[in-house]
Design an enzyme around this catalytic site. Structure first.
Site: not given
Length: 464
Positions: A22, A249, A271, A304, A384
């Site tokens: 098989e 980025d 950045k 966003d 940040m």
């Protein structure tokens, strides 16, 4: 990735298999789709193998494999379903220079055979490193249902027409032609008149694209979300699929960049707060430069693009160059981070508004309404803000904020290495230092993780 996926040319090359049961049948059904020269060694072959040999589809040797039997073979399958015999034949094949697969023995195999969706010449191979064969079969079944049976015919006809399409400039013009063929004109022609109609349609379609105006450049400002590829919008995925140039980025993860077209030019325009970075003027110049060259440009921003993304400056530069553009929103870090701690940004009888602040742009930071933010129940999402934590703490305490106000810092929100730091306004700078957070982080002033919030509420009830 322990197994690198490749498509090996087997036309006219020798492939040997040992076994007649098989396991051998399963491999042979797949191998006979190729143009390889197949040889099978089996003292007691299954009737199907004997029939294939009689039809001339393979060479059958009704004996056990011996040294030298795999000479000049490129691939070898050990499929006797007996560990000792498989080890013996595999050793012979390795000595003869063949690449070896032992059926159902991943550790001792030099290659694995993936699950395959066959729309010859279109072939989709699915592998799971042997970890989840059931999953591979499920994916195969899903793709089998999605890909039309005529896809292979369209690809075969299209392959014969590739030389003629070289009259179109390499890049977007040529991609537009093939996209039109495979997803519009080709399937319609196949439905209307079969292969003959498809061949006629190809020349008509080529003339149409030769005479078409040179496409103009376009800029898509796309939100990449917090990092999890599954949080990308469908529009974002579509933009990456069609991009000639992706200017991204540093917050965009490698997993998301992998979704861009392999031929797309990727430009790192990172950045970094308080560190070396590409100037905004240079980023805007790059966007415009590639757009004016007729490229479909994706300006890919973490989160966003409309939230602390300097979107207006880039749109102004694109407008000044006369280029068209559109914005694809993404899930901002505040939304992903608040989901990670099981809270909501606003809550009845607590706060009906939330402030979005950035701790990176310190110019004018002191002019925020700290007195209003210091009131009980206020909530702020600070982007940040790690390096400005002591400044934020000082301003809030100076304006009367409770030192015990909960503060939560979420690092790498939505990613596998996500971390949550629960602290207070008083302990914020020191706890941040001790935690040693290195990834992008969002700070919530006035919010604690839901589990911690429950403990605070319980403590307050005990004091009452």
């Amino acid at each position: 990735m322990k197994h690198f996926p490749i498509f090996m040319a087997l036309e006219g090359r020798r492939v040997v298999l040992s076994g007649g049961g098989e396991a051998a049948l399963a491999k042979l059904r797949l191998l006979m789709k190729t143009e390889a020269r197949l040889t099978v060694f089996a003292p007691a072959p299954a009737p199907e193998i004997e029939a294939w040999a009689e039809e001339g589809r393979l060479t059958l040797e009704r004996r056990a494999m011996a040294p030298g039997d795999t000479t000049c073979a490129v691939l070898f399958y050990a499929a006797d379903e007996d560990d000792a015999e498989d080890a013996r034949t595999a050793a012979i094949a390795r000595a003869d220079g063949a690449i070896v697969n032992i059926v159902d023995n991943l550790e001792d195999s030099q290659f694995i055979t993936p699950a395959i969706v066959d729309r010859d010449p279109v072939t989709v191979a699915i592998g799971t490193e042997g970890a989840a064969p059931v999953l591979a079969r499920a994916i195969k079944a899903d793709l089998e249902a999605r890909l039309p049976a005529t896809l292979g015919t369209l690809a075969r006809i299209g392959k014969g027409f590739r030389k003629a399409v070289e009259v179109l400039p390499f890049g977007r013009r040529r991609r537009d032609f093939w996209s039109d063929y495979y997803f519009n004109a080709g399937p319609r022609a196949m439905d209307d008149g079969g292969e003959g109609a498809v061949k006629d349609t190809l020349q008509t379609l080529l003339t149409k694209h030769e005479n078409a105006d040179t496409p103009e450049g376009h800029i898509a400002f796309v939100g990449a979300g917090p990092g999890d590829p599954e949080l990308l919008t469908l529009k974002a995925r579509k933009a990456l699929d069609t991009a000639d140039v992706v200017i991204h980025d540093r917050l965009v993860t490698k997993d998301i960049l992998e979704l861009a077209r392999r031929e797309a030019v990727l430009i790192d325009a990172g950045k970094e707060g308080f560190g070396p970075s590409m100037s905004q003027e240079e980023i805007s110049r790059l966007i415009v430069e590639h757009g004016l060259q007729g490229a479909q440009v994706v300006r890919l921003k973490g989160g966003d693009p409309t939230v602390f993304g300097r979107l207006d400056e880039e749109i102004d530069a694109v407008d000044a160059a006369g280029l068209s553009w559109h914005v694809v929103p993404g899930i901002t870090a505040a939304s992903a981070s608040v989901a990670a701690i099981g809270q909501s940004l606003t809550k009845r009888e607590r706060n009906s508004s939330v402030r979005y602040l950035t701790g990176h742009d310190m110019k004018g930071f002191a002019d925020h309404d700290w007195k209003a933010l210091a009131r009980t129940g206020e909530v702020a999402a600070i982007y940040m803000g790690k390096k400005s934590a002591r400044f934020i703490q000082g301003r809030l305490i100076m304006h009367g904020a409770d030192r015990a106000t909960p503060v939560t810092v979420v690092e790498n929100a939505s990613r596998p290495d996500q971390r949550v730091l629960s602290t207070t306004l008083e302990r914020l700078p020191q706890d941040l230092t001790d935690a040693g957070l290195t990834g992008p982080a969002l700070t919530f002033y006035g919010l604690a993780p839901r589990a911690a919030q429950a403990e605070i509420s319980k403590f307050e009830q005990e004091l009452a």
